[in-house]
Design a protein around this motif. Structure first.
Motif, PDB file in Angstrom:
ATOM      1  N   ALA A  90       0.837  -1.202   0.000  1.00 25.87           N
ATOM      2  CA  ALA A  90       0.000   0.000   0.000  1.00 25.87           C
ATOM      3  C   ALA A  90       0.871   1.250   0.000  1.00 25.87           C
ATOM      4  N   THR A  93       1.913   1.883  -3.431  1.00 32.90           N
ATOM      5  CA  THR A  93       0.823   2.487  -4.212  1.00 32.90           C
ATOM      6  C   THR A  93       0.752   3.987  -3.955  1.00 32.90           C
ATOM      7  N   TYR A 312     -10.820  -2.637   3.284  1.00 26.84           N
ATOM      8  CA  TYR A 312      -9.762  -2.191   2.371  1.00 26.84           C
ATOM      9  C   TYR A 312      -8.716  -1.367   3.097  1.00 26.84           C
ATOM     10  N   TYR A 317      -9.664  -0.863  -4.004  1.00 24.30           N
ATOM     11  CA  TYR A 317      -8.468  -1.146  -4.797  1.00 24.30           C
ATOM     12  C   TYR A 317      -7.621  -2.235  -4.148  1.00 24.30           C
ATOM     13  N   MET A 318      -7.335  -2.058  -2.859  1.00 25.16           N
ATOM     14  CA  MET A 318      -6.460  -3.009  -2.167  1.00 25.16           C
ATOM     15  C   MET A 318      -7.041  -3.339  -0.797  1.00 25.16           C
ATOM     16  N   SER A 322      -3.287  -6.380   1.801  1.00 24.24           N
ATOM     17  CA  SER A 322      -2.448  -6.053   0.639  1.00 24.24           C
ATOM     18  C   SER A 322      -2.848  -6.786  -0.635  1.00 24.24           C
ATOM     19  N   LEU A 324      -4.822  -7.185  -3.946  1.00 26.99           N
ATOM     20  CA  LEU A 324      -5.541  -6.262  -4.821  1.00 26.99           C
ATOM     21  C   LEU A 324      -6.911  -6.826  -5.150  1.00 26.99           C
ATOM     22  N   GLU A 325      -7.889  -5.947  -5.214  1.00 27.58           N
ATOM     23  CA  GLU A 325      -9.228  -6.349  -5.635  1.00 27.58           C
ATOM     24  C   GLU A 325      -9.142  -7.123  -6.960  1.00 27.58           C
TER      25      GLU A 325
ATOM     26  N   ASP B  11       5.657  -2.309  -8.672  1.00 28.31           N
ATOM     27  CA  ASP B  11       4.299  -1.822  -8.455  1.00 28.31           C
ATOM     28  C   ASP B  11       3.560  -1.779  -9.789  1.00 28.31           C
TER      29      ASP B  11
END
Lengths: 513, 374
Positions: A90, A93, A312, A317-318, A322, A324-325, B11
Motif C-alpha cells: 500500500a 501504491t 480495504y 483497490y487493495m 495487501s 488487490l481487488e 508496483d
C-alpha cells in the motif's frame, strides 16, 4: 503477497503504525494551529503593548519548537518507516500515485522547518514586522502541508474517480478532501489552545494569567464550528457502507465513533468550566487532563477513520491484507500459496496442514489479527469446530462486511481451518463459564458465541422474528438440522446441554414481547 | 541460481517520471542530505571530544568550540532530517521492491531508528539549552547523543547493503520473520560504514573550519584555533580514509570492485577524480593552517571536497546499479506515466520555497546588523 510479512507478536503491525501515527497527528496538527497562534498573539502583544503577553509568547515558542520540530518531524518520518514495514504494497501504491504530491509537500516542509527555526532564533534580533513575517511564512507553509497530506490520506477511504483513471488529481481532489481539510484545520485550532493552556497553567495566579487563559479559551469557538460543521459534511460524503459500520454496523467501530463525539464535546465542556470559568486558578493538572482528553479524541477519531476503511486499505483497490481487488478471482482458482512470493511450499502439503494454515493466516489475516494479543484470533475461534469454522470462512465478507472474503482454494481453506481449530484445546463445551443452573443466561451466552456472528436479537437478521411461533421442543429439534434448514448455515457446533440452553433462551424470546 | 531469486514484483502503477529524472533527483537530494548528515555525525563526535579536552585541560578554546557546535547541532539535525525525506521518497519510487523487503527483514532495528533519533535529538537540545547548568553531566549527554547518531548510521548501512543482496533474503526470512536481522555477515557492511563514518569526521572538520573563519573577524585567536583544529580533523580523517577506502573497495564483490579499477571508464575516472580532489583538499587545508589569511586556501579546499563528495555519491550509485543489475531487474525499463501539472507545481514551489528561505535569511542578516550595538 508480494512482500515478506513482519510478524509482530501480541501487538500486531497495525498497532505499531497506529501508535506512531496518533502521536504524530496529535503534535503535527498542533504544529499548524500553534503556528497561527504564535504570530497572532505576538501581534496582539505589540498592538496592546502587553509586555507580559510578549514574554509569554516567547516562552511558548520554545515549547512549540521543542515539541513540533523534534517530536512532530521525527514521528512523521516514523509513519513512513512503519507503513513501509507493515504494509509495503500500500505504501508503494501511495508513493507511485502521489510522488509529486509528496514532493510538493516536501517543498513546504522545508519552508516550514526553516521558518520556525528562523522565527525562534530571531526573537529580539530583527524588527517586529520582520519577525512576524517569519511567523506567517511558517503558518502558511504548515497549513499547506496539512492540506496536501490530507488529500492523500482522504484518498485512501474515498478514492473516487481514481479507481478508473489512476490520475493524480482524481485521487487527490476526492469526495472527502475538502471536509477533511476543514475538520483537521478546526482540530489544529483547538490543539493550539490545549497546548497553550499547558504553558499558561504553570504561571502563578495573576491578572495576566486570567486575561491570557480567557483569551486562549476563545480559540475553541471557531474550532468547534469547524469541527462540527465540516465533520457532518465529512460523514455525509463517505460511502454508505463505512458510514453504517460506524453507526451500529460494527460494534467496535461504533464505540470509537461515539467516543470521538463524546470526547470532543467533553473537551469543550471542560474548557468552559475549567480554564474559561476559573482562569486565575487554572493549574497544570487541569491542562494535562485537557491534553489527555485531546489525545483520546485524536486516538478514537483516527481509529474510526482507519477502521471505516475496512475491508480495504485503499477503498475498492487493495484489501487490508495487501491483496488487490483485481487479484481476487485469480486467488480462488490458482490459490494464495502459489501467488505469494515468500512461502516455502507453493502448494498445500496434506502432511503439514497446520503449518500451511499458519502461513495462510499470515498472508490473509495477520494484517489485522494477532494470535494472542490485539484483535487476537485465538479467543475469537474458541469453541469452534471444523465445520463451523469452515462455514464462517466461506462467508466471511457476508457475515462480517468489514472483513475481506477468504481468497484461496478449498484445500487452502481447509488448511486454515486446521490451523484455527488447533489454537484452542478441542472440547465439546464452551470455554465460557457455562452455568446450567440458569438455562436462560447460559442460552444467551451460547447465542453470543455461535449465532451472534450473523444474527442480532432485534436488529439485522433478527432472531426474534425467526423464532416467532416456535416452541422449545421445536427449536431444540431445528437446531439439530440447521444446514438442511438453510444451505449456508453451519451445523450447531455446541453440545447437547448448550443446545438445550439455547433453545430455552430462543423460546423465551417469544414471551418477552 | 538466479532463477531462484525471490524479488517482489514492481508496483503495477507506472513510474511517475522517467527513470533518469528520478535518478537525478535521488542523487541531487541525497547530496543535499549527506552534507548536513556528515556535519551531524562527525560534528557530534568532535563536539564531545572538544568538550572533554576543554574540561580536562581547562582550555577555553575547546570549551567555546564545544559550546558553539552544541548550539549548531540541533539545527543541523533539522536540516539532515528535512533534506533526508526527499531521497527517502525517491528511493522508494525507484527501488521499493528492494528497499521495503530488506527493511522488513530488519524491521526492529529499522523502526528503532525513530526512537533512537528522538532521544539523540532531544539530547542535543538538552546539551545546547542547558550548557551552563549541566556542567559535568554535559559530557555524558553529548556522548550519548553522538554515539546514538552513529548507531543510526550503522543501521542505515546495514539496510542499504541488504537491499542490494536479494539472494540472502529468502533464507533470512525463513529463519526468522520477527524482523530482528542485521546484515553483519556481509563483508562490505563494516568497511562501508567506517568509510562513511570517517568521511563524516573529515566533513565535520570542515564545518569547524568554516566556524573558525567566521569567528576570526571578532576573535582572531579563537578563530585561528578553530581553523587549525577543524583542519586537523579533516586531514587526519582523510588520510585514514585512504586505508578505510581501500578496505571498502576490496571488500566489494570482485566484479563490482573491478569497475573502479579499469573495467568501467566512468567509474574508474570518478575514483581517480575523488582521490585527486581529496588529496588537493588535504594540501589546501594544510596551507590554511599555516597561512596568514587562511580563508582563500580553506574555501578552495572545501570546493575540492565538494567535488570529491559528488564523485563519491555517483560512485555509490554505480555500486548499487552493479549489484542490482545482477538480479535481472531493470527499473529503467518500467513503464512511465508523468502527471505533468503536479510535477510542474512541485518544481515551481521548490523554487518559491528556496527563494523564501533566502529572503528570510537576508532579512535576518539585515535585521541582525541593524540591532547590533554600534
Amino acid at each position: 503477497m508480494n512482500y515478506p510479512i513482519w510478524d509482530v507478536p501480541f501487538f500486531g503491525g497495525g498497532l505499531v503504525i497506529a501508535a506512531i501515527a496518533i502521536l504524530h497527528v496529535f503534535v503535527s496538527q498542533f504544529a499548524v494551529g500553534g503556528g497561527l497562534f504564535l504570530p497572532i498573539v505576538e501581534r496582539k502583544a505589540y498592538s496592546e503593548n502587553d509586555s507580559e503577553l510578549l514574554a509569554y509568547v516567547k516562552r511558548h515558542s520554545k515549547f512549540f519548537l521543542l515539541i513540533t520540530i523534534v517530536w512532530g518531524a521525527v514521528t512523521g518520518v516514523g509513519i513512513w518507516f512503519s507503513i513501509g514495514l507493515v504494509n509495503p504494497a500500500a505504501t508503494s501504491t501511495l508513493i507511485h500515485s502521489f510522488v509529486w504530491g509528496w514532493a510538493l509537500e516536501w517543498d513546504f516542509f522545508v519552508l516550514e522547518i526553516a521558518s520556525i527555526l528562523i522565527y525562534y532564533y530571531t526573537w529580539d534580533k530583527v524588527d517586529r514586522k520582520t519577525h512576524m513575517f517569519f511567523g506567517w511564512v511558517y503558518f502558511a507553509a504548515a497549513w499547506i502541508s496539512l492540506a496536501i497530506i490530507t488529500g492523500i490520506l482522504s484518498f485512501m477511504l474515498t478514492p473516487g474517480k481514481w479507481l478508473e483513471t489512476h490520475k493524480f488529481w482524481d485521487g487527490f481532489l476526492n469526495p472527502t478532501y475538502l471536509p477533511s481539510v476543514l475538520v483537521r484545520t478546526g482540530v489544529s485550532f483547538a490543539l493550539a489552545g490545549l497546548y497553550a493552556y499547558v504553558t499558561l497553567s504553570v504561571l502563578p495566579s495573576s491578572d495576566f494569567k486570567e486575561r491570557a487563559v480567557k483569551y486562549v479559551s476563545k480559540w475553541f469557538l471557531p474550532a468547534s464550528f469547524l469541527i462540527a460543521g465540516a465533520g457532518i459534511w465529512y460523514v455525509a460524503m463517505i460511502p454508505a457502507f463505512p458510514r453504517t459500520l460506524t453507526m451500529g454496523g460494527a460494534p467496535m467501530l461504533t464505540t470509537w465513533a461515539s467516543l470521538s463525539v463524546i470526547l470532543s464535546i467533553l473537551i469543550f465542556v471542560f474548557v468552559y468550566f475549567g480554564p474559561y470559568k476559573h482562569s486565575r486558578s487554572f493549574t497544570l493538572p487541569w491542562a494535562i487532563l485537557l491534553l489527555l482528553l485531546g489525545l483520546g479524541a485524536t486516538t478514537v477519531t483516527e481509529f474510526t477513520r482507519e477502521g471505516a476503511r475496512k475491508p480495504y486499505v485503499i477503498y475498492g483497490y487493495m484489501y487490508s491484507n495487501s491483496i488487490l481487488e483485481s487479484q481476487k478471482y485469480d486467488l480462488y482458482t490458482k490459490g494464495v500459496l502459489s501467488t505469494a512470493k515468500w512461502v516455502k511450499d507453493k502448494q498445500v502439503n496434506p502432511a503439514e496442514m497446520k503449518a500451511v494454515g499458519r502461513e495462510i493466516f499470515r498472508l490473509e489475516c495477520q494484517s489485522c489479527h494477532t494470535i494472542n494479543g490485539y484483535n487476537g484470533i485465538k479467543s475469537v475461534v474458541a469453541g469452534w469446530d471444523s465445520t463451523y469454522t469452515d462455514a464462517i470462512l466461506r462467508n466471511l465478507d457476508v457475515l462480517k462486511g468489514y472483513m475481506p472474503p477468504f481468497m484461496g482454494t478449498d484445500a487452502e481453506r481447509a488448511a486454515l481451518v486446521t490451523y484455527l481449530t488447533s489454537l484452542n484445546p478441542l472440547r465439546r463445551t464452551l470455554a465460557l463459564e457455562f452455568r446450567t443452573e440458569n438455562a436462560l443466561e447460559a442460552g444467551r451466552t451460547v447465542f453470543d458465541r455461535f449465532c451472534f456472528r450473523c444474527h442480532t436479537v432485534d436488529g439485522y437478521n433478527a432472531m426474534r422474528t425467526k423464532v416467532a411461533g416456535y416452541t422449545y421442543s421445536q427449536l431444540d429439534s431445528l437446531l439439530q438440522h440447521l444446514p438442511e434448514l438453510r444451505g449456508d448455515m453451519p451445523p450447531f457446533p455446541g453440545n447437547e446441554n448448550e443446545r438445550h440452553a439455547l433453545a430455552t433462551w430462543l423460546a423465551s424470546l417469544n414471551q418477552a414481547k | 541460481m538466479l532463477d531462484k531469486l525471490v524479488i517482489p514484483d514492481p508496483d503495477p502503477i507506472p513510474l511517475p517520471a522517467p527513470f533518469w529524472l528520478l535518478k537525478v533527483l535521488l542523487l541531487l537530494t541525497f547530496f543535499l542530505h549527506v552534507v548536513p548528515m556528515n556535519f551531524l555525525l562527525g560534528g557530534g563526535f568532535i563536539t564531545a571530544v572538544s568538550d572533554f579536552l576543554g574540561r580536562k585541560r581547562n582550555d577555553q578554546n575547546y570549551l567555546s568550540l564545544a559550546n558553539s557546535m552544541g548550539q549548531m547541532l540541533p539545527v543541523i539535525v533539522a536540516a539532515t532530517i528535512t533534506l533526508g525525506i526527499a531521497p527517502l521518497l525517491f528511493i522508494q519510487v525507484l527501488y521499493g521492491q528492494f528497499f521495503y523487503t530488506s527493511s522488513v527483514l530488519m524491521a526492529v532495528p529499522w523502526i528503532s531508528v525513530i526512537l533512537i533519533l528522538i532521544i539523540a535529538y532531544y539530547g542535543l537540545y538538552y546539551y545546547a539549552f542547558r550548557w551552563q547548568q549541566l556542567q559535568g553531566k554535559r559530557l555524558a549527554v553529548i556522548w550519548i547523543s553522538a554515539l546514538l547518531f552513529m548507531l543510526i548510521s550503522f543501521i542505515y548501512t546495514n539496510n542499504l547493503v541488504l537491499m542490494l543482496t536479494p539472494q540472502k533474503w529468502m533464507e533470512m526470512y525463513q529463519t526468522s520473520k520477527l524482523g530482528m536481522h542485521l546484515n553483519l555477515s556481509d563483508p562490505t557492511v563494516i568497511p562501508r560504514w567506517l568509510h562513511f563514518l570517517v568521511a563524516s569526521f573529515a566533513v565535520a572538520g570542515l564545518l569547524v573550519v568554516i566556524h573558525g573563519l567566521i569567528r576570526m573577524k571578532s576573535d582572531a585567536s579563537y578563530g585561528r584555533f578553530a581553523v587549525k583544529y577543524g583542519a586537523g580533523w579533516f586531514i587526519i580523517a582523510t588520510v585514514a580514509q585512504f586505508a578505510v577506502g581501500v578496505w571498502f573497495l576490496v571488500s566489494l564483490p570482485n566484479d563490482v570492485m573491478m569497475l573502479f579499477l579499469g573495467a568501467n571508464g566512468l567509474a574508474t575516472t570518478l575514483l581517480v577524480v575523488g582521490i585527486f580532489f581529496a588529496l588537493l583538499g588535504i594540501v589546501l587545508l594544510l596551507l590554511a593552517t599555516v597561512a596568514q589569511k587562511p580563508k582563500v586556501p580553506a574555501i578552495f579546499g572545501m570546493a575540492s571536497i565538494i567535488v570529491t563528495i559528488i564523485s563519491m555519491i555517483i560512485m555509490r550509485d554505480i555500486v548499487r546499479s552493479a549489484y542490482l543489475a545482477k538480479t535481472g531487474v531493470n527499473v529503467a525499463s518500467y513503464p512511465v506515466s508523468l502527471p505533468v501539472s503536479i510535477f510542474v507545481l512541485f518544481v515551481l514551489f521548490l523554487v518559491i520555497a528556496v527563494g523564501l528561505v533566502l529572503v528570510m535569511l537576508i532579512r535576518l542578516r539585515r535585521g541582525a546588523r541593524v540591532s547590533q550595538p554600534a
